[in-house]
Scaffold this active site. Structure first.
Site, PDB file in Angstrom:
ATOM      1  N   LYS A 134      -5.547   4.898  -2.573  1.00  0.00           N
ATOM      2  CA  LYS A 134      -6.052   3.779  -3.379  1.00  0.00           C
ATOM      3  C   LYS A 134      -7.543   3.559  -3.169  1.00  0.00           C
ATOM      4  O   LYS A 134      -8.261   3.221  -4.093  1.00  0.00           O
ATOM      5  CB  LYS A 134      -5.284   2.496  -3.006  1.00  0.00           C
ATOM      6  CG  LYS A 134      -3.979   2.365  -3.762  1.00  0.00           C
ATOM      7  CD  LYS A 134      -3.349   1.016  -3.508  1.00  0.00           C
ATOM      8  CE  LYS A 134      -2.494   1.043  -2.270  1.00  0.00           C
ATOM      9  NZ  LYS A 134      -1.843  -0.209  -1.934  1.00  0.00           N
ATOM     10  N   ARG A 144       5.518  11.802   2.961  1.00  0.00           N
ATOM     11  CA  ARG A 144       4.834  11.276   1.781  1.00  0.00           C
ATOM     12  C   ARG A 144       4.711  12.375   0.726  1.00  0.00           C
ATOM     13  O   ARG A 144       4.788  13.562   1.039  1.00  0.00           O
ATOM     14  CB  ARG A 144       3.470  10.683   2.118  1.00  0.00           C
ATOM     15  CG  ARG A 144       2.509  11.650   2.789  1.00  0.00           C
ATOM     16  CD  ARG A 144       1.191  10.967   3.136  1.00  0.00           C
ATOM     17  NE  ARG A 144       0.317  10.860   1.988  1.00  0.00           N
ATOM     18  CZ  ARG A 144      -0.150   9.713   1.517  1.00  0.00           C
ATOM     19  NH1 ARG A 144       0.169   8.572   2.086  1.00  0.00           N
ATOM     20  NH2 ARG A 144      -0.952   9.694   0.478  1.00  0.00           N
ATOM     21  N   GLU A 149       0.628  -3.031  -0.834  1.00  0.00           N
ATOM     22  CA  GLU A 149      -0.462  -3.978  -0.608  1.00  0.00           C
ATOM     23  C   GLU A 149      -1.213  -4.093  -1.925  1.00  0.00           C
ATOM     24  O   GLU A 149      -1.588  -3.075  -2.518  1.00  0.00           O
ATOM     25  CB  GLU A 149      -1.405  -3.466   0.493  1.00  0.00           C
ATOM     26  CG  GLU A 149      -2.478  -4.499   0.763  1.00  0.00           C
ATOM     27  CD  GLU A 149      -3.521  -4.100   1.784  1.00  0.00           C
ATOM     28  OE1 GLU A 149      -3.421  -3.002   2.359  1.00  0.00           O
ATOM     29  OE2 GLU A 149      -4.446  -4.904   1.986  1.00  0.00           O
TER      30      GLU A 149
HETATM   31  P1  ATP Z   1      -2.888   4.201  -0.057  1.00  0.00           P
HETATM   32  O1  ATP Z   1      -3.203   5.066   1.120  1.00  0.00           O
HETATM   33  O2  ATP Z   1      -3.037   4.885  -1.357  1.00  0.00           O
HETATM   34  O3  ATP Z   1      -3.553   2.870  -0.035  1.00  0.00           O
HETATM   35  P2  ATP Z   1      -0.692   2.899   1.094  1.00  0.00           P
HETATM   36  O4  ATP Z   1       0.404   3.540   1.821  1.00  0.00           O
HETATM   37  O5  ATP Z   1      -1.695   2.189   1.926  1.00  0.00           O
HETATM   38  O6  ATP Z   1      -1.326   3.943   0.110  1.00  0.00           O
HETATM   39  P3  ATP Z   1       0.823   0.700   0.170  1.00  0.00           P
HETATM   40  O7  ATP Z   1       0.525  -0.230  -0.917  1.00  0.00           O
HETATM   41  O8  ATP Z   1       0.815   0.182   1.556  1.00  0.00           O
HETATM   42  O9  ATP Z   1      -0.195   1.880   0.004  1.00  0.00           O
HETATM   43  O10 ATP Z   1       2.175   1.498  -0.111  1.00  0.00           O
HETATM   44  C1  ATP Z   1       3.376   0.919  -0.488  1.00  0.00           C
HETATM   45  C2  ATP Z   1       4.487   1.872  -0.145  1.00  0.00           C
HETATM   46  O11 ATP Z   1       4.301   3.110  -0.800  1.00  0.00           O
HETATM   47  C3  ATP Z   1       4.526   2.152   1.336  1.00  0.00           C
HETATM   48  O12 ATP Z   1       5.864   2.038   1.764  1.00  0.00           O
HETATM   49  C4  ATP Z   1       4.028   3.562   1.452  1.00  0.00           C
HETATM   50  O13 ATP Z   1       4.631   4.223   2.531  1.00  0.00           O
HETATM   51  C5  ATP Z   1       4.427   4.176   0.112  1.00  0.00           C
HETATM   52  N1  ATP Z   1       3.541   5.285  -0.238  1.00  0.00           N
HETATM   53  C6  ATP Z   1       2.197   5.261  -0.360  1.00  0.00           C
HETATM   54  N2  ATP Z   1       1.718   6.492  -0.640  1.00  0.00           N
HETATM   55  C7  ATP Z   1       2.789   7.318  -0.699  1.00  0.00           C
HETATM   56  C8  ATP Z   1       2.968   8.719  -0.942  1.00  0.00           C
HETATM   57  N3  ATP Z   1       1.935   9.525  -1.190  1.00  0.00           N
HETATM   58  N4  ATP Z   1       4.226   9.208  -0.942  1.00  0.00           N
HETATM   59  C9  ATP Z   1       5.277   8.413  -0.704  1.00  0.00           C
HETATM   60  N5  ATP Z   1       5.187   7.103  -0.461  1.00  0.00           N
HETATM   61  C10 ATP Z   1       3.964   6.545  -0.453  1.00  0.00           C
HETATM   62 MG    MG Z   2      -0.504   0.832   3.371  1.00  0.00          MG
END
Ligand code: ATP
Ligand code: MG
Length: 575
Positions: A273, A263, A37
């Site tokens: 983020k 994760r 995102e």
């Molecule tokens: P944040 O909580 O930091 O906003 P998010 O999962 O909401 O992270 P996205 O932009 O939706 O952020 O993530 C894109 C991809 O990265 C998703 O498929 C998510 O599962 C993966 N991802 C995010 N954080 C991790 C992590 N700590 N380890 C592995 N994959 C991750």
């Molecule tokens: Mg997300």
């Protein structure tokens, strides 16, 4: 330790699934996607997801899409889109075809929402957000059906049309999937699939005032793109039944399947983020690319290399078991990737002046050395002895550099101790001899102190016969680095520690981030470096002898003002 990025075939439960699916002809070709995102910069956690999704495509001859999951315009921005693309490329990956956006599919997603209403699988709910929350129940209490749940298809179509045409304010109406308000899985209690949001979107402008929810847009975007393996983190495991529900209700023949993996969590490292954005917004760091930030932009500016990060992800592997990885493993991988590739240089971070009283006399004899293993050149005034050394002792093809040796030099303050503790191996009144790296053996004759008793200068001699040779009749232990005082160049050097001392900074609340920042996370010192570093360019990496790996800062480094960031120290803390 072996380097897993080289030749070994990777193996984990997802790769096993992919291998089986290809062997059983379930798919001819796999398609994965990385779906960020654009509401912030990518961080270390995303690196794992990128390595997995793009890595699978690469290893199995498939495709990996980059798709922006841009369904929440309020939090998103074009700046994030641009930087995410840049970061993925920097890591060495490229996506199949054009960049995709969930917003490209808004018209199609809307049509499918209409289809769900017509099938009796969705309804417009006009309860207030509070009522919706209240009636959803909780784990102990089943939910209560909305009074709007059994409205006719015609009524629902008209209301959804009104939503689309801006007849409702934010929060006045939502479209919900009609599943089961008593389901033990909360995600199946008539989840919201569309909401009213009068906001401009970075891709679609003002075309829409309703936006689909992630859980609805995501499976359908996967299906549109022909994704075969939709890989996400474990917290989405409970969302999979709804993922499958959507795919089935819309009637896709070729169904994408969601797989969840653990994760990445690394101790001391914040991977949210939202919290990273707070650090930026409140100026607690200098920006998303502050070298202390665990963002790709920050790690890049810190001097980490893509190879180092990829190696780290390979070592961590992919599994279904949640765990915390030791930060030292990250530093181990980063160091490993730099070891053989970086040129050496000398930099003194805490300069202490040393005057060599027999300099002229000693270097005048340089020609008479029996075996001058070091190539030298004396300048015409006999003030500088140029010592020629390889830039990289591991790789002489990198060429040579000239190091000036002069009558006054700087050594590090920590390499001399007037009152040495037990076991102190460097210079002291009782251990007055040491080898100067690439140069002579130095002997301290006298320490000059100021009014506070602090050593401010050392008076020393060198043994003329020790350039490239061992001293005769005695053993000299230890080697220290040094820089010519008259030819050295002042430089700003930034040393980093963890941004958070907490093992798990995820536990720090948004409001408390400021007071929890490690006050020593950044130390700036005025160093003196060897003059060959004047030829460095921003982004060049070096191993400063005995101090660690450093990078010329991408933004602040110039010939007029040398600025280096410490990437990682030399010592391996990984057990
Ligand atoms: P944040 O909580 O930091 O906003 P998010 O999962 O909401 O992270 P996205 O932009 O939706 O952020 O993530 C894109 C991809 O990265 C998703 O498929 C998510 O599962 C993966 N991802 C995010 N954080 C991790 C992590 N700590 N380890 C592995 N994959 C991750
Ligand atoms: Mg997300």
């Amino acid at each position: 330790m072996t380097n897993p990025t080289e030749n070994t075939e990777k193996n984990d439960f997802i790769r096993t699934i992919v291998r089986d699916d290809l062997a059983n002809n379930k798919h001819e070709k796999i398609v994965t996607r990385f779906p960020p995102e654009p509401n912030g910069y990518l961080h270390l956690g995303h690196v794992k997801s990128i390595c997995l999704n793009f890595g699978l495509a690469k290893e199995f001859g498939g495709l990996c899409n980059l798709r922006f999951d841009d369904t929440n315009p309020n939090a998103e921005d074009q700046e994030y889109v641009d930087n995410i693309k840049d970061d993925v490329r920097w890591l060495g990956f490229d996506w199949a075809g054009d960049v995709h956006y969930a917003s490209n599919y808004f018209a199609q997603l809307y049509q499918w929402a209409v289809q769900l209403i017509e099938q009796g699988d969705a309804y417009v709910d006009l309860q207030t957000p509070e009522q919706i929350r209240e009636n959803r129940g909780n784990f102990a209490k089943v939910g209560k059906n909305s009074p709007y749940r059994d409205a006719s298809v015609a009524e629902n179509l008209a209301r959804f049309d009104d939503m689309k045409n801006g007849k409702f304010n934010n929060g006045e109406a939502v479209l919900r999937a009609k599943i089961d308000m008593a389901s033990p899985n909360m995600n199946l209690r008539d989840p919201v699939i569309y909401r009213v949001m009068h906001s401009s979107h970075h891709q679609t402008g003002d075309a829409w005032c309703i936006y689909p929810m992630y859980d609805y847009a995501h499976p359908l975007s996967d299906a549109i793109e022909g994704v075969t393996h939709s890989v996400c983190t474990l917290e989405f495991e409970d969302h999979r039944p709804f993922y499958d529900w959507v795919i089935e209700k819309i009637g896709f023949k070729k169904q994408p399947h969601q797989y969840e993996f653990a994760r990445l969590n690394v101790n001391h490292i914040l991977t949210s983020k939202r919290k990273l954005k707070k650090l930026v917004d409140d100026n607690l760091v200098t920006g998303w690319d502050d070298p202390r930030m665990p963002t790709i932009a920050g790690m890049r500016r810190r001097g980490y290399t893509p190879q180092g990060l990829l190696d780290f992800c390979d070592r961590v592997g992919v599994s279904k078991a949640d765990g915390v990885v030791d930060f030292n493993l990250l530093e181990f991988s980063i160091r490993n990737a730099l070891e053989d590739t970086t040129n050496r240089a000398m930099a003194v971070l805490n300069p202490l002046k040393v005057t060599i009283v027999n300099f002229n006399e000693a270097v005048a004899k340089v020609e008479i050395l029996k075996k001058p293993t070091v190539k030298t050149r004396l300048d015409k005034d006999n003030n500088i002895l140029w010592l020629t050394q390889p830039k990289n002792s591991h790789d002489e093809s990198q060429g040579m550099r000239d190091i000036p040796f002069t009558a006054t030099i700087f050594i590090d303050k920590n390499d001399y101790n007037q009152n040495p503790p037990n076991g102190y191996k460097r210079l002291s009144p009782t251990n007055s001899e040491i080898r100067l790296r690439n140069s002579y053996v130095l002997k301290i004759e006298q320490a000059i102190t100021d009014d506070n008793g602090e050593v401010v200068e050392l008076i020393a001699t060198i043994d003329p016969k020790t350039l490239g040779n061992n001293p005769e009749g005695r053993k000299v232990k230890g080697v220290i680095h040094w820089v010519s005082a008259s030819c050295g160049i002042p430089a700003t050097v930034r040393l980093y520690e963890q941004l958070f001392n907490q093992e798990d900074p995820a536990k720090v609340d948004l409001e408390n981030l400021a007071q929890e920042i490690n006050p020593n996370s950044l130390t700036t010192v005025n160093a003196v470096v060897e003059p060959s570093l004047l030829h460095a360019s921003p982004g060049d990496r070096f191993q400063f002898e005995r101090e660690g790996f450093f990078v010329a800062d991408c933004q602040d480094f110039s010939k007029e003002h040398l600025v280096f960031n410490r990437i990682v120290g030399l010592k391996d803390g990984f057990k």
